[in-house]
Each structure stands twice: as C-alpha cells, then as structure tokens.
Design a protein around this motif. Structure first.
Motif, mmCIF file in Angstrom:
data_model
loop_
_atom_site.group_PDB
_atom_site.id
_atom_site.type_symbol
_atom_site.label_atom_id
_atom_site.label_comp_id
_atom_site.label_asym_id
_atom_site.label_seq_id
_atom_site.Cartn_x
_atom_site.Cartn_y
_atom_site.Cartn_z
ATOM 1 N N TYR A 50 9.414 -12.181 28.888
ATOM 2 C CA TYR A 50 8.602 -11.410 27.939
ATOM 3 C C TYR A 50 9.106 -9.986 27.801
ATOM 4 O O TYR A 50 9.207 -9.447 26.699
ATOM 5 C CB TYR A 50 7.137 -11.368 28.387
ATOM 6 C CG TYR A 50 6.405 -12.668 28.252
ATOM 7 C CD1 TYR A 50 6.552 -13.452 27.109
ATOM 8 C CD2 TYR A 50 5.545 -13.107 29.251
ATOM 9 C CE1 TYR A 50 5.877 -14.655 26.981
ATOM 10 C CE2 TYR A 50 4.862 -14.303 29.135
ATOM 11 C CZ TYR A 50 5.028 -15.075 28.003
ATOM 12 O OH TYR A 50 4.356 -16.248 27.882
ATOM 13 N N LEU A 96 3.104 0.100 28.395
ATOM 14 C CA LEU A 96 2.622 -1.248 28.698
ATOM 15 C C LEU A 96 3.015 -1.598 30.121
ATOM 16 O O LEU A 96 4.205 -1.553 30.451
ATOM 17 C CB LEU A 96 3.239 -2.248 27.705
ATOM 18 C CG LEU A 96 2.862 -3.727 27.881
ATOM 19 C CD1 LEU A 96 2.850 -4.422 26.533
ATOM 20 C CD2 LEU A 96 3.795 -4.454 28.827
ATOM 21 N N VAL A 97 2.046 -1.878 30.947
ATOM 22 C CA VAL A 97 2.316 -2.373 32.299
ATOM 23 C C VAL A 97 2.130 -3.881 32.243
ATOM 24 O O VAL A 97 1.019 -4.374 31.995
ATOM 25 C CB VAL A 97 1.374 -1.740 33.341
ATOM 26 C CG1 VAL A 97 1.655 -2.322 34.727
ATOM 27 C CG2 VAL A 97 1.534 -0.220 33.365
ATOM 28 N N ASP A 121 -1.655 -1.551 24.562
ATOM 29 C CA ASP A 121 -2.244 -2.867 24.839
ATOM 30 C C ASP A 121 -3.737 -2.896 24.485
ATOM 31 O O ASP A 121 -4.325 -3.970 24.346
ATOM 32 C CB ASP A 121 -2.146 -3.178 26.344
ATOM 33 C CG ASP A 121 -0.938 -4.018 26.719
ATOM 34 O OD1 ASP A 121 -0.497 -4.838 25.893
ATOM 35 O OD2 ASP A 121 -0.450 -3.862 27.856
ATOM 36 N N PHE A 123 -6.135 -2.045 26.540
ATOM 37 C CA PHE A 123 -6.854 -2.589 27.704
ATOM 38 C C PHE A 123 -7.727 -1.543 28.415
ATOM 39 O O PHE A 123 -8.585 -1.897 29.224
ATOM 40 C CB PHE A 123 -5.874 -3.171 28.741
ATOM 41 C CG PHE A 123 -5.123 -4.398 28.278
ATOM 42 C CD1 PHE A 123 -5.509 -5.102 27.136
ATOM 43 C CD2 PHE A 123 -4.027 -4.867 29.005
ATOM 44 C CE1 PHE A 123 -4.812 -6.231 26.718
ATOM 45 C CE2 PHE A 123 -3.328 -6.000 28.596
ATOM 46 C CZ PHE A 123 -3.720 -6.680 27.457
ATOM 47 N N ILE A 232 -0.932 -20.843 25.589
ATOM 48 C CA ILE A 232 0.482 -21.199 25.802
ATOM 49 C C ILE A 232 0.534 -21.847 27.174
ATOM 50 O O ILE A 232 0.462 -21.166 28.191
ATOM 51 C CB ILE A 232 1.412 -19.976 25.753
ATOM 52 C CG1 ILE A 232 1.327 -19.270 24.390
ATOM 53 C CG2 ILE A 232 2.854 -20.384 26.057
ATOM 54 C CD1 ILE A 232 2.232 -18.050 24.249
ATOM 55 N N ARG A 234 2.434 -24.742 29.718
ATOM 56 C CA ARG A 234 3.611 -25.596 29.901
ATOM 57 C C ARG A 234 3.195 -26.883 30.598
ATOM 58 O O ARG A 234 2.627 -26.854 31.683
ATOM 59 C CB ARG A 234 4.711 -24.871 30.673
ATOM 60 C CG ARG A 234 6.055 -25.551 30.500
ATOM 61 C CD ARG A 234 7.222 -24.759 31.064
ATOM 62 N NE ARG A 234 7.604 -23.574 30.325
ATOM 63 C CZ ARG A 234 8.335 -23.567 29.215
ATOM 64 N NH1 ARG A 234 8.753 -24.706 28.688
ATOM 65 N NH2 ARG A 234 8.650 -22.420 28.636
ATOM 66 N N PRO A 266 4.936 -23.447 20.315
ATOM 67 C CA PRO A 266 5.143 -22.023 20.028
ATOM 68 C C PRO A 266 5.229 -21.750 18.516
ATOM 69 O O PRO A 266 5.115 -22.683 17.722
ATOM 70 C CB PRO A 266 6.485 -21.758 20.719
ATOM 71 C CG PRO A 266 7.204 -23.070 20.698
ATOM 72 C CD PRO A 266 6.140 -24.120 20.821
ATOM 73 N N GLY A 270 1.825 -16.308 19.524
ATOM 74 C CA GLY A 270 2.710 -15.602 20.465
ATOM 75 C C GLY A 270 3.571 -14.531 19.802
ATOM 76 O O GLY A 270 3.539 -13.360 20.216
ATOM 77 N N THR A 273 1.855 -11.304 18.850
ATOM 78 C CA THR A 273 1.497 -10.361 19.915
ATOM 79 C C THR A 273 2.533 -9.242 20.019
ATOM 80 O O THR A 273 2.187 -8.052 20.086
ATOM 81 C CB THR A 273 1.364 -11.115 21.253
ATOM 82 O OG1 THR A 273 0.337 -12.100 21.102
ATOM 83 C CG2 THR A 273 1.007 -10.184 22.400
HETATM 84 N N1 LIG Z 1 0.332 -5.756 29.573
HETATM 85 C C1 LIG Z 1 0.566 -6.937 29.014
HETATM 86 N N2 LIG Z 1 0.522 -7.059 27.661
HETATM 87 C C2 LIG Z 1 0.780 -8.254 27.063
HETATM 88 O O1 LIG Z 1 0.728 -8.363 25.820
HETATM 89 C C3 LIG Z 1 1.121 -9.383 27.873
HETATM 90 C C4 LIG Z 1 1.154 -9.197 29.269
HETATM 91 N N3 LIG Z 1 0.863 -7.992 29.802
HETATM 92 N N4 LIG Z 1 1.452 -10.232 30.078
HETATM 93 C C5 LIG Z 1 1.815 -11.527 29.556
HETATM 94 C C6 LIG Z 1 1.168 -11.794 28.215
HETATM 95 C C7 LIG Z 1 1.792 -12.904 27.415
HETATM 96 N N5 LIG Z 1 2.319 -12.298 26.210
HETATM 97 C C8 LIG Z 1 3.050 -12.987 25.246
HETATM 98 C C9 LIG Z 1 3.805 -12.349 24.289
HETATM 99 C C10 LIG Z 1 4.583 -13.053 23.394
HETATM 100 C C11 LIG Z 1 4.634 -14.423 23.435
HETATM 101 C C12 LIG Z 1 5.529 -15.166 22.502
HETATM 102 O O2 LIG Z 1 6.226 -14.566 21.697
HETATM 103 N N6 LIG Z 1 5.572 -16.508 22.568
HETATM 104 C C13 LIG Z 1 6.449 -17.309 21.751
HETATM 105 C C14 LIG Z 1 7.483 -18.018 22.602
HETATM 106 C C15 LIG Z 1 6.897 -18.858 23.706
HETATM 107 C C16 LIG Z 1 7.973 -19.321 24.720
HETATM 108 O O3 LIG Z 1 8.946 -19.955 24.295
HETATM 109 O O4 LIG Z 1 7.780 -19.056 25.920
HETATM 110 C C17 LIG Z 1 5.633 -18.305 20.936
HETATM 111 O O5 LIG Z 1 4.468 -18.554 21.272
HETATM 112 O O6 LIG Z 1 6.156 -18.809 19.961
HETATM 113 C C18 LIG Z 1 3.865 -15.076 24.357
HETATM 114 C C19 LIG Z 1 3.080 -14.368 25.243
HETATM 115 C C20 LIG Z 1 2.067 -10.975 26.257
HETATM 116 N N7 LIG Z 1 1.396 -10.626 27.351
#
Ligand SMILES: Nc1nc(=O)c2c([nH]1)NC[C@@H]1CN(c3ccc(C(=O)N[C@@H](CCC(=O)O)C(=O)O)cc3)C=[N+]21
Length: 298
Positions: A50, A96-97, A121, A123, A232, A234, A266, A270, A273
């Motif tokens: 990510y 962003l942490v 974020d 948050f 999401i 797996r 996907p 995702g 975001t």
């Molecule tokens: N402080 C913080 N902010 C976040 O926004 C944050 C985080 N922590 N921790 C983890 C989660 C998860 N997250 C995602 C971002 C993009 C996809 C994304 O682009 N997914 C694609 C690819 C999926 C893949 O192939 O793994 C899709 O759904 O098509 C998914 C999940 C942001 N997060």
C-alpha cells in the motif's frame, strides 16, 4: 439483466489526473509542491504494498512524497517525535501513519498527535467531530470515495434508503454521516443486527464494510439496489496456486443478477481510497498556504 459494474478504477484514474493538474497549479501559485508524508512502522507485507502504491500515485500527481520507515520495535516516543517533526515541517501538508500499527503502539495516541490540519486520513477526533456536526474538515478517504461513486451514479440521494453494514470509525460511521448529510435515510447494521437480511432488503443503497468474505448474499438485496463493496478479503489459496483470490464482502456473482449496479473487488472502492487521499492532501496544501482552491470541484 446483469448489474452494471461501477468502475472505481477508471473513476479514480480520472480523479488522480484532475488532482495532478490542480497540484501543478498549486505549485505555480505557492512556489512549492504539495507534500504528503507517509509513516510505516514495521514490515507488514500488505502495508508495504500500500505504501509503495501511495508513493507512486503521489509523485505521479505532481506532489512530493516523504516516506518514513521505522523498525517494528520502534517506541511510541520515537513515533510521536516523528509526527511532531512532520507537524512542524512546512513542506508537509498531509500526514498518514499507516495502520494497523504493531500491537505495542497506541493507535489512538498516535492519531491524536497528528495536527488536525494535516490529518488527510480524517481519523483525528477533531475531524470526526467536524464531520459529525457538519463543519468542514478532512473526511476519511474510503467513505468519501464511496460517496463520489454513489452521487456520480445516482445524483441526488434524498430520501433513498441506505444501509451501511459495519460501524468502524474508518468506514462505517463516517459513511453513515455522509449519507445522512446527503439526505438519505440511514441504517447502520453490524454483526449483532437481528435479521440482517431483512434490514438489507429495504436498502436502495448498500455499503458493505464488515471485512467478511462474501457475507452479503444476493437474496438479501432489494432488486435494483446500488451496492458498494468496501471489503477486500483474500480467500485461501487453491491447491497449486500461491495466492488466494481477492473478494469483497458481497457475493458478487450472485448480486450481479439482482442489483442495478455494483462495485467489483478489486477495481472498485480500493483505488478510490488512494485518489481521495491525494485530493485531501491537495486541499490541505491550499489551506495551509491560505490560497483559494481553483474552480471546479475536486
Ligand atoms: N492510515 C491509513 N490510511 C489508509 O487509508 C489505510 C491504512 N492506514 N491502512 C490500510 C488501509 C487499506 N487501504 C487501501 C488502499 C487502497 C487499496 C487499493 O487500491 N486496492 C486495489 C488493489 C487491491 C490489491 O490488489 O491488493 C483494489 O481494490 O482494486 C486497498 C486498500 C488504505 N488503508
């Protein structure tokens, strides 16, 4: 008739392009690029993926990306000191942490340390509070991305029945507030909801954010509902393959025969975001420089 596929990936690409153009305008006006700092603690492989994709997207959108990696055993004082430095750094507009943090670190304390004006974020309690009372602030990226897909598709949401499944601070609660602000009639359902299928059945809009693979069944859906799948998950790998398939919280194949439109996993929520994260960072940059955002909604 099969449901239409809501192409979040394509929508996100357009949003990133727009943000990239406006980030170039920001650079002209401010004499510096908008900057996003991402902090990763530890070596969780999913988090590393990510963080890498955030970095690439940030640079591609004409913004500066600052990556900070701390070892998995980093102390809270060290992490808080880094956040303080980023708060004070005028080149950093957004912080962003990456979550989750290793178990010995207090996530709430770390989020609380981020300046609310750099909390892209959304948050921090200050931003959660702003959203709750209708003041402008930063809205969490995933629910804001879902709203963009919904309004693009349905236009005015007034009076529609929306059911949000999941009550997390990151998705469910802010999602419900955004839908309420848009005049939908909102129900928040969760793992203890009695008769979940009946509750979901009345929804014109279903937002599934529970984190359980294919939990929402086609028979639960109202015919012609619009379905936003935030999950999401797996699946276990099939014999002879090394990785399981990614699936959402909704039985996608079944839902296609009932819903009017549905986001795939996907390629649905995702990608939105990350695009919204860039959007929030650019908004932060304009605010931090006390410049007016250019015309044309971001
Ligand atoms: N402080 C913080 N902010 C976040 O926004 C944050 C985080 N922590 N921790 C983890 C989660 C998860 N997250 C995602 C971002 C993009 C996809 C994304 O682009 N997914 C694609 C690819 C999926 C893949 O192939 O793994 C899709 O759904 O098509 C998914 C999940 C942001 N997060």
């Amino acid at each position: 008739m099969a449901a239409q596929v809501i192409d979040g990936k394509a929508f996100a690409a357009k949003l990133r392009e727009r943000v990239g153009r406006q980030a170039a305008q920001f650079e002209q006006a401010a004499g510096r690029k908008a900057g996003l700092a991402v902090v990763l603690v530890g070596e969780d492989p999913a988090s590393q993926v990510y963080v890498r994709s955030k970095h690439k997207a940030t640079v591609a959108a004409n913004m500066e990306s600052f990556e900070h990696r701390l070892p998995a055993d980093a102390g809270e004082a060290e992490l808080l000191a880094l956040v303080e430095r980023l708060n004070a750094d005028p080149a950093v507009d957004g912080i962003l942490v990456q979550l989750p943090l290793p178990g010995h670190l207090d996530e709430q304390a770390v989020i609380a340390a981020i300046s609310p004006d750099k909390d892209v974020d959304g948050f921090h309690v200050t931003n959660a509070g702003r959203l709750a009372v209708g003041q402008s602030g930063f809205v969490p990226c995933t629910p804001l991305g879902c709203m963009m897909l919904l309004t693009d598709r349905l236009g005015d949401l007034s009076g529609l029945e929306a059911v949000v499944i999941g009550r997390s601070n990151i998705v469910g609660k802010p999602m419900a507030q955004l839908l309420l602000d848009a005049n939908a009639t909102v129900t928040i359902a969760h793992s203890r909801t009695k008769d979940l299928p009946v509750v979901v059945r009345r929804a014109d809009i279903v937002v599934a954010a529970v984190g359980r693979a294919e939990m929402v069944k086609a028979e639960w859906l109202k015919p012609q509902a619009t379905v936003i799948d935030v999950g999401i998950n797996r699946l276990p790998a099939e014999p002879g393959t090394d990785k399981g398939r990614l699936v959402g919280d909704v039985d996608y194949a079944g839902a296609q025969g009932v819903a009017a439109a549905i986001t795939p996993v996907p390629g649905g929520v995702g990608p939105m975001t990350i695009a919204v994260l860039l959007r929030n960072t650019l908004v932060a940059a304009y605010r931090n420089e006390a410049l007016d955002l250019p015309e044309g909604a971001l």
